[in-house]
Design a protein around this motif. Structure first.
Motif, PDB file in Angstrom:
ATOM      1  N   SER A 162       0.809  -1.219   0.000  1.00  0.00           N
ATOM      2  CA  SER A 162       0.000   0.000   0.000  1.00  0.00           C
ATOM      3  C   SER A 162       0.845   1.273   0.000  1.00  0.00           C
ATOM      4  N   THR A 163       2.091   1.183   0.495  1.00  0.00           N
ATOM      5  CA  THR A 163       2.967   2.351   0.568  1.00  0.00           C
ATOM      6  C   THR A 163       4.379   1.929   0.166  1.00  0.00           C
ATOM      7  N   LEU A 164       5.047   2.786  -0.605  1.00  0.00           N
ATOM      8  CA  LEU A 164       6.332   2.423  -1.214  1.00  0.00           C
ATOM      9  C   LEU A 164       7.382   3.479  -0.926  1.00  0.00           C
ATOM     10  N   PHE A 165       8.568   3.024  -0.498  1.00  0.00           N
ATOM     11  CA  PHE A 165       9.742   3.891  -0.473  1.00  0.00           C
ATOM     12  C   PHE A 165      10.529   3.614  -1.742  1.00  0.00           C
ATOM     13  N   LEU A 166      10.680   4.639  -2.579  1.00  0.00           N
ATOM     14  CA  LEU A 166      11.269   4.467  -3.903  1.00  0.00           C
ATOM     15  C   LEU A 166      12.606   5.195  -3.982  1.00  0.00           C
ATOM     16  N   LEU A 167      13.649   4.417  -4.186  1.00  0.00           N
ATOM     17  CA  LEU A 167      15.016   4.939  -4.268  1.00  0.00           C
ATOM     18  C   LEU A 167      15.662   4.401  -5.534  1.00  0.00           C
ATOM     19  N   GLY A 168      16.129   5.291  -6.389  1.00  0.00           N
ATOM     20  CA  GLY A 168      16.757   4.873  -7.633  1.00  0.00           C
ATOM     21  C   GLY A 168      18.185   4.421  -7.423  1.00  0.00           C
ATOM     22  N   PRO A 169      18.639   3.418  -8.170  1.00  0.00           N
ATOM     23  CA  PRO A 169      20.017   2.944  -8.052  1.00  0.00           C
ATOM     24  C   PRO A 169      20.994   3.876  -8.769  1.00  0.00           C
ATOM     25  N   ASN A 170      22.266   3.800  -8.399  1.00  0.00           N
ATOM     26  CA  ASN A 170      23.309   4.580  -9.075  1.00  0.00           C
ATOM     27  C   ASN A 170      23.738   3.857 -10.346  1.00  0.00           C
ATOM     28  N   VAL A 171      22.903   3.940 -11.379  1.00  0.00           N
ATOM     29  CA  VAL A 171      23.170   3.295 -12.660  1.00  0.00           C
ATOM     30  C   VAL A 171      22.882   4.290 -13.774  1.00  0.00           C
ATOM     31  N   ALA A 172      23.383   3.999 -14.961  1.00  0.00           N
ATOM     32  CA  ALA A 172      23.235   4.937 -16.073  1.00  0.00           C
ATOM     33  C   ALA A 172      21.779   5.116 -16.498  1.00  0.00           C
ATOM     34  N   ASP A 173      20.950   4.079 -16.328  1.00  0.00           N
ATOM     35  CA  ASP A 173      19.542   4.189 -16.734  1.00  0.00           C
ATOM     36  C   ASP A 173      18.625   4.389 -15.525  1.00  0.00           C
ATOM     37  N   GLU A 174      19.107   5.142 -14.546  1.00  0.00           N
ATOM     38  CA  GLU A 174      18.332   5.376 -13.326  1.00  0.00           C
ATOM     39  C   GLU A 174      16.934   5.904 -13.615  1.00  0.00           C
ATOM     40  N   SER A 175      16.826   6.926 -14.464  1.00  0.00           N
ATOM     41  CA  SER A 175      15.512   7.531 -14.696  1.00  0.00           C
ATOM     42  C   SER A 175      14.529   6.535 -15.301  1.00  0.00           C
ATOM     43  N   THR A 176      15.007   5.689 -16.222  1.00  0.00           N
ATOM     44  CA  THR A 176      14.127   4.680 -16.821  1.00  0.00           C
ATOM     45  C   THR A 176      13.606   3.723 -15.753  1.00  0.00           C
ATOM     46  N   GLN A 177      14.515   3.224 -14.919  1.00  0.00           N
ATOM     47  CA  GLN A 177      14.111   2.278 -13.882  1.00  0.00           C
ATOM     48  C   GLN A 177      13.102   2.898 -12.922  1.00  0.00           C
ATOM     49  N   VAL A 178      13.347   4.125 -12.490  1.00  0.00           N
ATOM     50  CA  VAL A 178      12.469   4.736 -11.500  1.00  0.00           C
ATOM     51  C   VAL A 178      11.128   5.130 -12.112  1.00  0.00           C
ATOM     52  N   LEU A 179      11.137   5.656 -13.328  1.00  0.00           N
ATOM     53  CA  LEU A 179       9.868   6.009 -13.966  1.00  0.00           C
ATOM     54  C   LEU A 179       8.995   4.775 -14.193  1.00  0.00           C
ATOM     55  N   LEU A 180       9.609   3.666 -14.600  1.00  0.00           N
ATOM     56  CA  LEU A 180       8.838   2.431 -14.755  1.00  0.00           C
ATOM     57  C   LEU A 180       8.316   1.950 -13.411  1.00  0.00           C
ATOM     58  N   ALA A 181       9.123   2.049 -12.367  1.00  0.00           N
ATOM     59  CA  ALA A 181       8.689   1.625 -11.037  1.00  0.00           C
ATOM     60  C   ALA A 181       7.533   2.480 -10.544  1.00  0.00           C
ATOM     61  N   LEU A 182       7.599   3.783 -10.796  1.00  0.00           N
ATOM     62  CA  LEU A 182       6.530   4.674 -10.364  1.00  0.00           C
ATOM     63  C   LEU A 182       5.239   4.380 -11.123  1.00  0.00           C
ATOM     64  N   ASN A 183       5.364   4.091 -12.417  1.00  0.00           N
ATOM     65  CA  ASN A 183       4.185   3.691 -13.192  1.00  0.00           C
ATOM     66  C   ASN A 183       3.604   2.378 -12.665  1.00  0.00           C
ATOM     67  N   ALA A 184       4.491   1.423 -12.349  1.00  0.00           N
ATOM     68  CA  ALA A 184       4.022   0.138 -11.836  1.00  0.00           C
ATOM     69  C   ALA A 184       3.292   0.311 -10.510  1.00  0.00           C
ATOM     70  N   ALA A 185       3.802   1.191  -9.657  1.00  0.00           N
ATOM     71  CA  ALA A 185       3.145   1.438  -8.372  1.00  0.00           C
ATOM     72  C   ALA A 185       1.777   2.072  -8.583  1.00  0.00           C
ATOM     73  N   ARG A 186       1.692   3.001  -9.518  1.00  0.00           N
ATOM     74  CA  ARG A 186       0.395   3.621  -9.812  1.00  0.00           C
ATOM     75  C   ARG A 186      -0.582   2.589 -10.351  1.00  0.00           C
ATOM     76  N   ASP A 187      -0.133   1.736 -11.260  1.00  0.00           N
ATOM     77  CA  ASP A 187      -1.005   0.705 -11.826  1.00  0.00           C
ATOM     78  C   ASP A 187      -1.449  -0.312 -10.775  1.00  0.00           C
ATOM     79  N   ALA A 188      -0.571  -0.551  -9.780  1.00  0.00           N
ATOM     80  CA  ALA A 188      -0.888  -1.534  -8.744  1.00  0.00           C
ATOM     81  C   ALA A 188      -1.801  -0.971  -7.659  1.00  0.00           C
ATOM     82  N   GLY A 189      -2.102   0.311  -7.735  1.00  0.00           N
ATOM     83  CA  GLY A 189      -2.983   0.914  -6.743  1.00  0.00           C
ATOM     84  C   GLY A 189      -2.308   1.280  -5.440  1.00  0.00           C
ATOM     85  N   VAL A 190      -0.977   1.419  -5.443  1.00  0.00           N
ATOM     86  CA  VAL A 190      -0.270   1.859  -4.243  1.00  0.00           C
ATOM     87  C   VAL A 190      -0.767   3.258  -3.869  1.00  0.00           C
ATOM     88  N   LYS A 191      -1.178   3.427  -2.617  1.00  0.00           N
ATOM     89  CA  LYS A 191      -1.831   4.686  -2.247  1.00  0.00           C
ATOM     90  C   LYS A 191      -0.865   5.805  -1.883  1.00  0.00           C
TER      91      LYS A 191
END
Length: 290
Positions: free
Chosen positions: A64-93
């Motif tokens: 229901s609640t997520l702490f989201l921290l991006g890794p120190n990698v070259a594609d950080e923004s891609t990984q985090v944006l996909l994770a944020l979309n996945a959380a929204r789709d999963a109904g994380v409040k």
């Protein structure tokens, strides 16, 4: 329902876990190796990482609640944006996202710009997210132990404009507070943002003098030669990452990263106590080195 902490075995994720209470809510920690993970009692290790989209989506089940921290990698923004979309789709409040202080101001720094892109998504879609923007970590300077003790040099080339460094324990505590607030709510809460900054404005010379006082020996500032610093650090870290950090140091030397009184006060209101000082951190570090 549960709180899921990403980056759980890292510097900040481990601090977040230390301030959460597994007796009050189910806490899960995302890790690539749950079989060897060493988390606090009551924390459940969950296999996954942000680079594995399907695995991360599976890990969100029951969260229901997520702490989201991006890794120190070259594609950080891609990984985090996909994770944020996945959380929204999963109904994380509710989400607590770890960005960086002045993310939008240093547009030429990759690891700042990637976080600014995530913040733009959060704002554009008015997502139920608390954005935490920590300044430079005090604990980064633990790596300077040998230079301080053996050579009498403070070797981080931060320059003379000044930084408002933050203690990682304050970051963990602030994140845990916001996670619990969002978890306790009946539904999504409005988006929010905090700058996580320390109470001191410190330059390279200031820090050399402070360490000299604490260690009771002469300590010099190692200077602001970024070319030499880059050559040295490339011996222990990937070249792309070191260049990114070099660009950050250049910005620090040119502009600094100083917090306002209002920013410090707002952070302390979130914590419920004064922010930790660099002197306090340095005294603890020096005591542990003895």
């Amino acid at each position: 329902m549960a709180i899921l902490v990403t980056g759980a075995s890292g510097v900040i994720g481990s601090q977040v876990l230390s301030f959460l209470n597994p007796q009050a809510v189910e806490i899960r920690a995302l890790t690539r190796s749950p079989e060897t993970a060493d988390f606090p009692a009551g924390v459940t290790a969950v296999k996954g990482d942000l680079s594995d989209v399907e695995g991360f989506r599976a890990a969100l089940e029951g969260v229901s609640t997520l702490f989201l921290l991006g890794p120190n990698v070259a594609d950080e923004s891609t990984q985090v944006l996909l994770a944020l979309n996945a959380a929204r789709d999963a109904g994380v409040k509710g989400v607590v996202y770890l960005s960086v202080y002045k993310a939008g101001d240093y547009a030429d720094l990759p690891h700042f710009a990637s976080k600014a892109a995530v913040e733009r998504m959060i704002e554009a879609y008015d997502l139920p997210v608390t954005v935490l923007r920590p300044a430079y970590f005090m604990q980064n300077d633990v790596r300077l132990r040998d230079a301080l003790l053996t050579y009498g040099v403070y070797g981080m080339p931060i320059g003379g404009k000044g930084l408002s460094m933050v203690d990682i324990r304050d970051i963990g505590e602030a994140a845990a507070s916001e996670l619990m607030r969002r978890e306790a709510a009946d539904g999504p809460l409005p988006r929010e943002a905090y700058d996580l900054v320390g109470p001191d404005a410190l330059t390279g010379d200031d820090l050399a003098a402070l360490w000299g006082e604490i260690l009771d020996r002469p300590i010099a500032y190692g200077g602001s030669d970024l070319e030499a610093w880059e050559r040295n650090v490339k011996a222990v870290a990937p070249a792309w990452y070191v260049y990114d950090l070099k660009l950050m140091m250049r910005r620090y030397q040119q502009q600094g990263a100083l917090a306002s009184v209002a920013q410090v006060g707002r952070m302390e209101a979130l914590l419920g106590h004064p922010a930790r000082t660099y002197r306090g951190f340095a005294e603890e570090a020096a005591a542990s080195w003895k």
